[in-house]
Design an enzyme around this catalytic site. Structure first.
Site, PDB file in Angstrom:
ATOM      1  NE  ARG A 276     -41.645  -2.697 -18.405  1.00 59.49           N
ATOM      2  CZ  ARG A 276     -41.532  -1.425 -18.430  1.00 59.49           C
ATOM      3  NH1 ARG A 276     -41.767  -0.475 -17.369  1.00 59.49           N
ATOM      4  NH2 ARG A 276     -41.301  -0.915 -19.843  1.00 59.49           N
ATOM      5  NE  ARG A 312     -41.116   3.106 -16.365  1.00 61.17           N
ATOM      6  CZ  ARG A 312     -42.147   2.882 -16.152  1.00 61.17           C
ATOM      7  NH1 ARG A 312     -42.639   2.857 -14.793  1.00 61.17           N
ATOM      8  NH2 ARG A 312     -42.799   2.306 -17.179  1.00 61.17           N
ATOM      9  CE1 TYR A 316     -41.254   6.514 -22.029  1.00 56.58           C
ATOM     10  CE2 TYR A 316     -40.769   5.708 -19.934  1.00 56.58           C
ATOM     11  CZ  TYR A 316     -40.498   5.801 -20.766  1.00 56.58           C
ATOM     12  OH  TYR A 316     -39.197   5.605 -21.252  1.00 56.58           O
ATOM     13  CB  CYS A 355     -36.987  24.461 -11.242  1.00 54.03           C
ATOM     14  SG  CYS A 355     -36.215  24.787  -9.642  1.00 54.03           S
ATOM     15  CE1 TYR A 384     -35.757  -0.106 -19.840  1.00 55.70           C
ATOM     16  CE2 TYR A 384     -37.309  -1.168 -18.825  1.00 55.70           C
ATOM     17  CZ  TYR A 384     -36.521  -1.137 -19.887  1.00 55.70           C
ATOM     18  OH  TYR A 384     -36.302  -2.201 -20.785  1.00 55.70           O
TER      19      TYR A 384
HETATM   20  N1  LLP Z   1     -35.219  -6.171 -26.021  1.00 58.85           N
HETATM   21  C1  LLP Z   1     -35.030  -4.829 -26.603  1.00 58.85           C
HETATM   22  C2  LLP Z   1     -34.381  -4.773 -27.859  1.00 58.85           C
HETATM   23  C3  LLP Z   1     -35.318  -3.736 -26.086  1.00 58.85           C
HETATM   24  O1  LLP Z   1     -35.255  -2.632 -26.623  1.00 58.85           O
HETATM   25  C4  LLP Z   1     -35.619  -3.766 -24.768  1.00 58.85           C
HETATM   26  C5  LLP Z   1     -36.315  -2.678 -23.941  1.00 58.85           C
HETATM   27  C6  LLP Z   1     -35.832  -5.134 -24.076  1.00 58.85           C
HETATM   28  C7  LLP Z   1     -35.340  -6.172 -24.929  1.00 58.85           C
HETATM   29  C8  LLP Z   1     -36.638  -5.305 -22.754  1.00 58.85           C
HETATM   30  O2  LLP Z   1     -37.727  -4.715 -22.468  1.00 58.85           O
HETATM   31  P1  LLP Z   1     -38.352  -5.037 -20.905  1.00 58.85           P
HETATM   32  O3  LLP Z   1     -38.258  -6.685 -20.710  1.00 58.85           O
HETATM   33  O4  LLP Z   1     -37.522  -4.454 -20.090  1.00 58.85           O
HETATM   34  O5  LLP Z   1     -39.971  -4.479 -21.056  1.00 58.85           O
HETATM   35  N2  LLP Z   1     -37.918   3.326 -20.381  1.00 58.85           N
HETATM   36  C9  LLP Z   1     -39.170   2.618 -20.771  1.00 58.85           C
HETATM   37  C10 LLP Z   1     -38.905   1.010 -21.249  1.00 58.85           C
HETATM   38  C11 LLP Z   1     -37.837   1.137 -22.451  1.00 58.85           C
HETATM   39  C12 LLP Z   1     -37.886  -0.137 -23.099  1.00 58.85           C
HETATM   40  C13 LLP Z   1     -36.501  -0.239 -24.190  1.00 58.85           C
HETATM   41  N3  LLP Z   1     -36.433  -1.458 -24.735  1.00 58.85           N
HETATM   42  C14 LLP Z   1     -39.966   2.420 -19.318  1.00 58.85           C
HETATM   43  O6  LLP Z   1     -39.554   2.897 -18.349  1.00 58.85           O
HETATM   44  O7  LLP Z   1     -41.046   2.006 -19.284  1.00 58.85           O
END
Ligand code: LLP
Length: 429
Positions: A276, A312, A316, A355, A384
């Protein structure tokens, strides 16, 4: 923060007015800024530079092949969690030795594919997985490197669905179990269990949970060392915030300021898995207003995008700043706060065509008055967004466009009605 800015009331991505993209490609469309993505990647590399980390982009955050190739071309590694993600990373030109593979449910096929690819590290999430990997590797007379994902039982203070480092979650093994496994598997002939892995949640907007988790794991590593068991790598995971606009996220430098001092004299090979924080601000979702509607209860802005393109907000309750892509001078937003102090705004729910009442992008948001056909940008949608999109209500997925300076190109065409049926018609058995 990013390269999406208003000039004379027009939203630009780098040098391109987003309305030009909409005129050619239509809406809804995800638009990405290459400069923003690479800028965030460089800032992360610089901030943690003292540790010489391998940065493994978490491909699940935005998996488009062209985005991944750009990162691979710049020396970035990849964090994958499925055979499909591994395939994508390799197709994008990733160096296999810079791929780390996490996930609680890797299948035998996926493990075999990763062994064949020669990935850098298997991030193992249970004793059963470790045993399975060892038996598959032994049957091939190979040896692989692995790390144990540790569940440090810290609270990342984020949404329950994306909180992964607390003991009640399915991820990793607890510290005592990790101690036992590291000792039992020391010098194993098929699996070199050499590393520790953490990923405590996403997004994590404070540094304290990282510090707490790292301190717990370092204590374990030191105690193992005194027992003759050497752990030579530590993957500190992802979860670093992007700027959605409500509150400013810590920058890469802020996270590094707290984390680097803990690790700089540890003689560990460090991995980081940001998703992210690299790509979140690099994307907007551009949509068009289909209708406006006023009921006795509310005012609605109905757009041609919704929960099928960006889930999202529905899933969430996530905040995304939303604003028209073309505005009169008095409506140019000074920030991306939830409430802007501008005269003449109207309180609306921004909703999609799906819907379900859960199909909304924003509720009770104050926006400039809008009309049919106006363009609307949903900001910080790079992470995401597209990856979690679906064809729900038989809605073809959005197009994706990449902007680089004064050039832009489609990096994923809009899906067609035929795409909706393809896998149902081309049935093999
Ligand atoms: N490493 C692992 C093992 C992970 O499971 C994840 C994210 C990351 C790194 C990266 O995280 P980031 O830096 O992107 O925060 N769908 C949710 C977020 C789910 C994250 C899952 N794992 C959202 O839309 O906020």
């Amino acid at each position: 923060m990013d390269e999406f800015r208003y000039r004379d009331g027009q939203l630009y991505c780098e040098q391109i007015p987003v309305k030009d993209i909409a005129a050619t490609v239509g809406t809804p469309t995800y638009i990405y800024s290459a400069a923003t993505l690479l800028g965030h990647y460089r800032k992360m590399a610089e901030a943690f530079g003292l540790l010489k980390p391998t940065i493994c982009y978490s491909i699940k955050s935005c998996q488009n092949l062209h985005i991944c190739s750009m990162l691979a071309d710049n020396g970035c590694g990849f964090d994958v969690v499925s055979g499909g993600e591994l395939y994508r990373a390799l197709q994008a030109g990733a160096d296999p030795s810079q791929i780390v593979y996490a996930g609680v449910g890797k299948t035998d096929r996926e493990l075999c594919e990763a062994i064949e690819a020669g990935i850098g590290l298997f991030n193992i999430e249970s004793e059963a997985e470790l045993q399975n990997l060892a038996s598959i590797v032994a049957s091939r007379n190979a040896r692989v490197s692995a790390a144990l994902r540790i569940n440090p039982d810290v609270d990342p203070k984020t949404h329950a669905y994306t909180s992964t480092g607390k003991k009640e979650t399915k991820f990793g093994v607890d510290l005592d179990k990790a101690h036992e496994l590291f000792k039992a598997w020391n010098n194993h002939k098929s699996v070199h269990l050499r590393g520790a892995h953490l990923h405590i949640g996403s997004p994590v907007y404070t540094v304290e949970p990282y510090v707490e988790a790292i301190q717990k794991v370092l204590k374990l590593i030191h105690s193992l060392k005194s027992e003759g068991v050497v752990i030579d790598s530590l993957d500190i995971g992802g979860g670093y915030g992007a700027n959605y606009g409500i509150t400013d996220s810590p920058s890469a430098a802020d996270y590094a300021r707290a984390i680097v001092p803990l690790l700089k004299s540890e003689n560990l090979k460090i991995y980081i898995e940001p998703g992210r924080s690299l790509v979140g601000n690099a994307g907007v979702l551009l949509a068009r207003v289909l209708y406006t509607k006023e009921t006795p209860a509310k005012r609605f802005v109905i757009t041609d995008t919704g929960m099928n393109d960006l889930i999202r907000p529905s899933l969430y309750g996530a905040f995304h700043f939303i604003w028209p892509a073309q505005v009169a001078k008095e409506f140019v937003p000074a920030s991306r706060a939830e409430k802007l102090d501008l005269p003449g705004l109207l309180e609306v729910d921004v909703v999609g065509p799906v819907c379900e009442s859960g199909d909304f992008l924003a509720k009770g948001r104050c926006l400039p008055p809008m009309e049919r056909c106006d363009l609307l940008a949903v900001f910080t949608a790079g992470a995401y967004g597209m990856v979690m999109s679906s064809q729900y209500n038989s809605r073809p997925r959005a197009a994706e466009v990449l902007v680089q300076g004064d050039r832009w190109r489609v990096i994923r065409r809009r899906e067609t009605y035929e795409d909706l049926l393809r896998a149902e018609i081309e049935v093999e058995y």
